[in-house]
Write a protein that holds these residues in place. Sequence first.
Motif, PDB file in Angstrom:
ATOM      1  N   LEU A  79     -14.489 -23.424 -12.614  1.00  0.00           N
ATOM      2  CA  LEU A  79     -12.997 -23.367 -11.986  1.00  0.00           C
ATOM      3  C   LEU A  79     -12.754 -23.984 -10.575  1.00  0.00           C
ATOM      4  CD1 LEU A  79     -11.697 -20.249 -13.482  1.00  0.00           C
ATOM      5  CD2 LEU A  79     -10.769 -22.542 -15.103  1.00  0.00           C
ATOM      6  N   LEU A  80     -12.001 -24.580 -10.734  1.00  0.00           N
ATOM      7  CA  LEU A  80     -11.476 -26.133  -9.691  1.00  0.00           C
ATOM      8  C   LEU A  80     -10.578 -24.618  -8.560  1.00  0.00           C
ATOM      9  CD1 LEU A  80     -11.257 -29.522 -10.522  1.00  0.00           C
ATOM     10  CD2 LEU A  80     -13.437 -27.800 -10.084  1.00  0.00           C
ATOM     11  N   GLY A  81     -10.499 -24.621  -7.313  1.00  0.00           N
ATOM     12  CA  GLY A  81     -10.022 -24.213  -6.258  1.00  0.00           C
ATOM     13  C   GLY A  81      -8.626 -24.490  -5.630  1.00  0.00           C
ATOM     14  N   THR A  82      -8.619 -26.220  -6.697  1.00  0.00           N
ATOM     15  CA  THR A  82      -7.302 -27.304  -5.575  1.00  0.00           C
ATOM     16  C   THR A  82      -6.609 -27.255  -6.959  1.00  0.00           C
ATOM     17  OG1 THR A  82      -8.745 -28.856  -6.036  1.00  0.00           O
ATOM     18  CG2 THR A  82      -8.725 -27.481  -3.854  1.00  0.00           C
ATOM     19  N   SER A  83      -6.279 -26.916  -8.475  1.00  0.00           N
ATOM     20  CA  SER A  83      -5.960 -26.959  -9.527  1.00  0.00           C
ATOM     21  C   SER A  83      -5.688 -26.217 -10.449  1.00  0.00           C
ATOM     22  CB  SER A  83      -6.323 -28.442  -9.984  1.00  0.00           C
ATOM     23  OG  SER A  83      -7.531 -29.309  -9.989  1.00  0.00           O
ATOM     24  N   ASN A  84      -5.264 -26.123 -11.692  1.00  0.00           N
ATOM     25  CA  ASN A  84      -5.502 -25.173 -12.955  1.00  0.00           C
ATOM     26  C   ASN A  84      -6.743 -26.414 -13.827  1.00  0.00           C
ATOM     27  OD1 ASN A  84      -5.845 -23.278 -14.281  1.00  0.00           O
ATOM     28  ND2 ASN A  84      -3.326 -23.923 -15.122  1.00  0.00           N
ATOM     29  N   THR A  85      -7.407 -25.988 -12.981  1.00  0.00           N
ATOM     30  CA  THR A  85      -8.575 -27.204 -14.024  1.00  0.00           C
ATOM     31  C   THR A  85     -10.131 -26.596 -13.979  1.00  0.00           C
ATOM     32  OG1 THR A  85      -7.936 -29.502 -12.770  1.00  0.00           O
ATOM     33  CG2 THR A  85     -10.290 -29.666 -13.743  1.00  0.00           C
ATOM     34  N   ALA A  86     -10.772 -26.911 -15.255  1.00  0.00           N
ATOM     35  CA  ALA A  86     -12.049 -25.681 -15.579  1.00  0.00           C
ATOM     36  C   ALA A  86     -13.099 -27.953 -15.629  1.00  0.00           C
ATOM     37  CB  ALA A  86     -12.451 -25.896 -17.039  1.00  0.00           C
ATOM     38  N   VAL A  87     -14.181 -27.426 -15.004  1.00  0.00           N
ATOM     39  CA  VAL A  87     -14.900 -27.772 -15.124  1.00  0.00           C
ATOM     40  C   VAL A  87     -16.487 -27.687 -15.815  1.00  0.00           C
ATOM     41  CG1 VAL A  87     -16.650 -27.722 -13.333  1.00  0.00           C
ATOM     42  CG2 VAL A  87     -16.822 -30.398 -14.483  1.00  0.00           C
ATOM     43  N   ILE A  88     -17.160 -28.388 -16.791  1.00  0.00           N
ATOM     44  CA  ILE A  88     -18.467 -28.048 -18.271  1.00  0.00           C
ATOM     45  C   ILE A  88     -19.106 -29.131 -18.359  1.00  0.00           C
ATOM     46  CG2 ILE A  88     -18.246 -27.304 -21.124  1.00  0.00           C
ATOM     47  CD1 ILE A  88     -16.174 -26.038 -20.382  1.00  0.00           C
ATOM     48  N   GLU A  89     -20.183 -28.827 -17.577  1.00  0.00           N
ATOM     49  CA  GLU A  89     -21.370 -29.316 -18.501  1.00  0.00           C
ATOM     50  C   GLU A  89     -21.730 -29.014 -19.849  1.00  0.00           C
ATOM     51  OE1 GLU A  89     -24.812 -29.379 -15.264  1.00  0.00           O
ATOM     52  OE2 GLU A  89     -23.349 -29.923 -13.903  1.00  0.00           O
ATOM     53  N   MET A  90     -22.017 -30.483 -20.790  1.00  0.00           N
ATOM     54  CA  MET A  90     -22.355 -29.381 -22.426  1.00  0.00           C
ATOM     55  C   MET A  90     -23.717 -29.328 -22.106  1.00  0.00           C
ATOM     56  SD  MET A  90     -24.969 -32.055 -23.753  1.00  0.00           S
ATOM     57  CE  MET A  90     -23.755 -31.645 -25.550  1.00  0.00           C
ATOM     58  N   ALA A  91     -24.766 -30.057 -21.543  1.00  0.00           N
ATOM     59  CA  ALA A  91     -25.308 -29.031 -21.747  1.00  0.00           C
ATOM     60  C   ALA A  91     -25.956 -28.129 -20.818  1.00  0.00           C
ATOM     61  CB  ALA A  91     -26.539 -30.012 -20.127  1.00  0.00           C
ATOM     62  N   ALA A  92     -25.373 -27.287 -19.788  1.00  0.00           N
ATOM     63  CA  ALA A  92     -25.117 -25.742 -19.944  1.00  0.00           C
ATOM     64  C   ALA A  92     -25.464 -25.037 -21.217  1.00  0.00           C
ATOM     65  CB  ALA A  92     -24.251 -25.221 -18.766  1.00  0.00           C
ATOM     66  N   ALA A  93     -24.907 -25.153 -22.215  1.00  0.00           N
ATOM     67  CA  ALA A  93     -24.899 -24.736 -23.581  1.00  0.00           C
ATOM     68  C   ALA A  93     -25.319 -25.213 -24.504  1.00  0.00           C
ATOM     69  CB  ALA A  93     -23.294 -24.034 -24.440  1.00  0.00           C
ATOM     70  N   SER A  94     -25.898 -26.323 -24.617  1.00  0.00           N
ATOM     71  CA  SER A  94     -26.517 -27.630 -25.243  1.00  0.00           C
ATOM     72  C   SER A  94     -27.718 -28.649 -25.190  1.00  0.00           C
ATOM     73  CB  SER A  94     -25.278 -28.189 -26.350  1.00  0.00           C
ATOM     74  OG  SER A  94     -24.485 -27.112 -26.616  1.00  0.00           O
ATOM     75  N   GLY A  95     -28.026 -27.840 -24.132  1.00  0.00           N
ATOM     76  CA  GLY A  95     -28.990 -28.968 -23.578  1.00  0.00           C
ATOM     77  C   GLY A  95     -30.545 -28.502 -23.608  1.00  0.00           C
ATOM     78  N   LEU A  96     -30.787 -29.723 -22.954  1.00  0.00           N
ATOM     79  CA  LEU A  96     -32.706 -29.766 -23.305  1.00  0.00           C
ATOM     80  C   LEU A  96     -32.753 -28.781 -22.851  1.00  0.00           C
ATOM     81  CD1 LEU A  96     -32.898 -33.537 -22.947  1.00  0.00           C
ATOM     82  CD2 LEU A  96     -33.589 -32.479 -25.173  1.00  0.00           C
ATOM     83  N   GLN A  97     -32.536 -27.819 -22.102  1.00  0.00           N
ATOM     84  CA  GLN A  97     -33.853 -27.364 -20.749  1.00  0.00           C
ATOM     85  C   GLN A  97     -33.875 -25.156 -22.346  1.00  0.00           C
ATOM     86  OE1 GLN A  97     -30.720 -27.428 -20.903  1.00  0.00           O
ATOM     87  NE2 GLN A  97     -28.685 -25.591 -20.101  1.00  0.00           N
ATOM     88  N   PHE A  98     -33.523 -25.206 -23.056  1.00  0.00           N
ATOM     89  CA  PHE A  98     -33.147 -24.792 -24.568  1.00  0.00           C
ATOM     90  C   PHE A  98     -33.696 -25.146 -25.174  1.00  0.00           C
ATOM     91  CE2 PHE A  98     -28.810 -24.272 -22.293  1.00  0.00           C
ATOM     92  CZ  PHE A  98     -29.284 -22.649 -22.463  1.00  0.00           C
ATOM     93  N   VAL A  99     -34.842 -26.443 -25.924  1.00  0.00           N
ATOM     94  CA  VAL A  99     -35.752 -26.471 -26.213  1.00  0.00           C
ATOM     95  C   VAL A  99     -36.799 -26.918 -25.583  1.00  0.00           C
ATOM     96  CG1 VAL A  99     -33.766 -26.649 -28.312  1.00  0.00           C
ATOM     97  CG2 VAL A  99     -35.193 -28.630 -26.430  1.00  0.00           C
ATOM     98  N   ASP A 100     -37.837 -26.775 -26.566  1.00  0.00           N
ATOM     99  CA  ASP A 100     -39.044 -27.310 -25.853  1.00  0.00           C
ATOM    100  C   ASP A 100     -39.761 -28.176 -27.298  1.00  0.00           C
ATOM    101  OD1 ASP A 100     -40.013 -24.742 -27.755  1.00  0.00           O
ATOM    102  OD2 ASP A 100     -40.357 -23.850 -26.135  1.00  0.00           O
ATOM    103  N   PRO A 101     -41.493 -28.525 -27.588  1.00  0.00           N
ATOM    104  CA  PRO A 101     -41.506 -29.307 -28.866  1.00  0.00           C
ATOM    105  C   PRO A 101     -42.075 -28.046 -29.048  1.00  0.00           C
ATOM    106  CG  PRO A 101     -43.067 -29.588 -26.539  1.00  0.00           C
ATOM    107  CD  PRO A 101     -41.928 -28.810 -26.251  1.00  0.00           C
ATOM    108  N   ALA A 102     -42.316 -27.256 -29.093  1.00  0.00           N
ATOM    109  CA  ALA A 102     -42.591 -25.542 -30.518  1.00  0.00           C
ATOM    110  C   ALA A 102     -40.926 -24.909 -31.192  1.00  0.00           C
ATOM    111  CB  ALA A 102     -42.439 -24.624 -30.170  1.00  0.00           C
ATOM    112  N   THR A 103     -40.118 -25.640 -30.595  1.00  0.00           N
ATOM    113  CA  THR A 103     -38.649 -25.074 -30.562  1.00  0.00           C
ATOM    114  C   THR A 103     -37.662 -26.139 -31.266  1.00  0.00           C
ATOM    115  OG1 THR A 103     -37.924 -24.819 -28.732  1.00  0.00           O
ATOM    116  CG2 THR A 103     -38.864 -23.022 -29.823  1.00  0.00           C
ATOM    117  N   GLN A 104     -38.065 -27.552 -30.517  1.00  0.00           N
ATOM    118  CA  GLN A 104     -36.992 -27.976 -31.501  1.00  0.00           C
ATOM    119  C   GLN A 104     -36.819 -28.892 -32.585  1.00  0.00           C
ATOM    120  OE1 GLN A 104     -38.122 -31.890 -28.868  1.00  0.00           O
ATOM    121  NE2 GLN A 104     -40.110 -32.291 -30.265  1.00  0.00           N
ATOM    122  N   ASP A 105     -35.631 -29.077 -33.020  1.00  0.00           N
ATOM    123  CA  ASP A 105     -35.208 -29.004 -34.578  1.00  0.00           C
ATOM    124  C   ASP A 105     -33.907 -30.066 -34.426  1.00  0.00           C
ATOM    125  OD1 ASP A 105     -34.492 -29.878 -37.119  1.00  0.00           O
ATOM    126  OD2 ASP A 105     -34.683 -27.516 -37.424  1.00  0.00           O
TER     127      ASP A 105
END
Length: 378
Positions: A79-105
């Motif tokens: 949440l930004l400090g200068t406006s009523n704005t949220a900023v989201i990185e989609m990778a935070a929830a749906s990124g490559l860091q959550f999968v590896d060669p054994a689990t990726q599908d």
Amino acid sequence: MKFVIAPDSFKGSLSAKQAATAMATGVRRVFPTAEYTLVPMADGGEGTVAALVAATGGHLVPVTVHDPHDRVVTANYGLLGTSNTAVIEMAAASGLQFVDPATQDPLSASTYGTGELIKDAVARGVDRIIIGLGGSATVDGGAGMAQALGAHLLDSAGRELPHGGGALTRLVHIDLTDLDPALDRVEILLAADVTNPLTGPTGAARVFGPQKGATPAMVATLERGLNRFATVVKRDCGLDPSRKPGAGAAGGLGFGLLAFTHARLKRGIDLVLQFTNFAQRVAGADYVFTGEGQVDFQTQFGKTPLGVSRAARQVVPGVPVIALAGSLGRGVGALDDDFTAIFATPSGAKGLRQAIADARGDVALTAENVARLIKRLK
């Protein structure tokens, strides 16, 4: 003298804030009484939340969400400090860091968690959401995101489709009765640095599917699913954003957001420059320092250092802009008109692990030496 220091992260070694601090540390050794304005930057990918939160005095919001394979995890948005704005990185929830060669599908990987982040931000009453499209593990066209926001994707028997791009081949009907009505009042800006459409030879499945572990057979299934998704969206929602540049970003999440929300696509660096008030902060600068992990021919296609340089010179014509980089790659000479000088920061020949360990000190040392040259030439 005023120094404005606005680098991107040095991926794998320094965040944008750490890189800016290291540069300032080096320059300050030579000009201890100068004015320093640090503006950590990003281009819509990894580090965008951290850069905007740091630049605006905002804060992080932790949310319990589902990762690409429906496991419960905690992800943050800002949440930004200068406006009523949220900023989201989609990778935070749906990124490559959550999968590896054994689990990726790639067939079942879903953006449902990204939708949960958006839903939480909307429920907090924000006026605007910036979403960084990059680093995804998904090729579902944003279907999971839409489901998290209340859209129902139904098969021929009227049953909800399971998550993932593979299931979209069975899509028959989209029911928007339960789509969160609060989305209508929220401005959504999509930060993307790719212009791929949803489908076709340069679309999400064929270009990005293999990067996420999709075999040729999986790519064919995902392509059929995305084509089916686009067809049903056009019929049931009256929209066809599938050919828009950027619709294929983040495995087609760009398409889903364009189809189910009032989203607009923007260049990531332009959004970051806007929401950090860069033009105001660079006014009166005598020198600008920027940089990132590698500067090469790709930098000319909208990467952070180029955006910083051009934005700075619009406000302060002719201001010297110095870029520091962990390495200089092929085609760096194409950037001669945009930078006063470009310097590699490693202090000697060393392996990658040592270079990462030394990054903070090396960046500070290079900035100090540049500052000594400035002082000598003044």
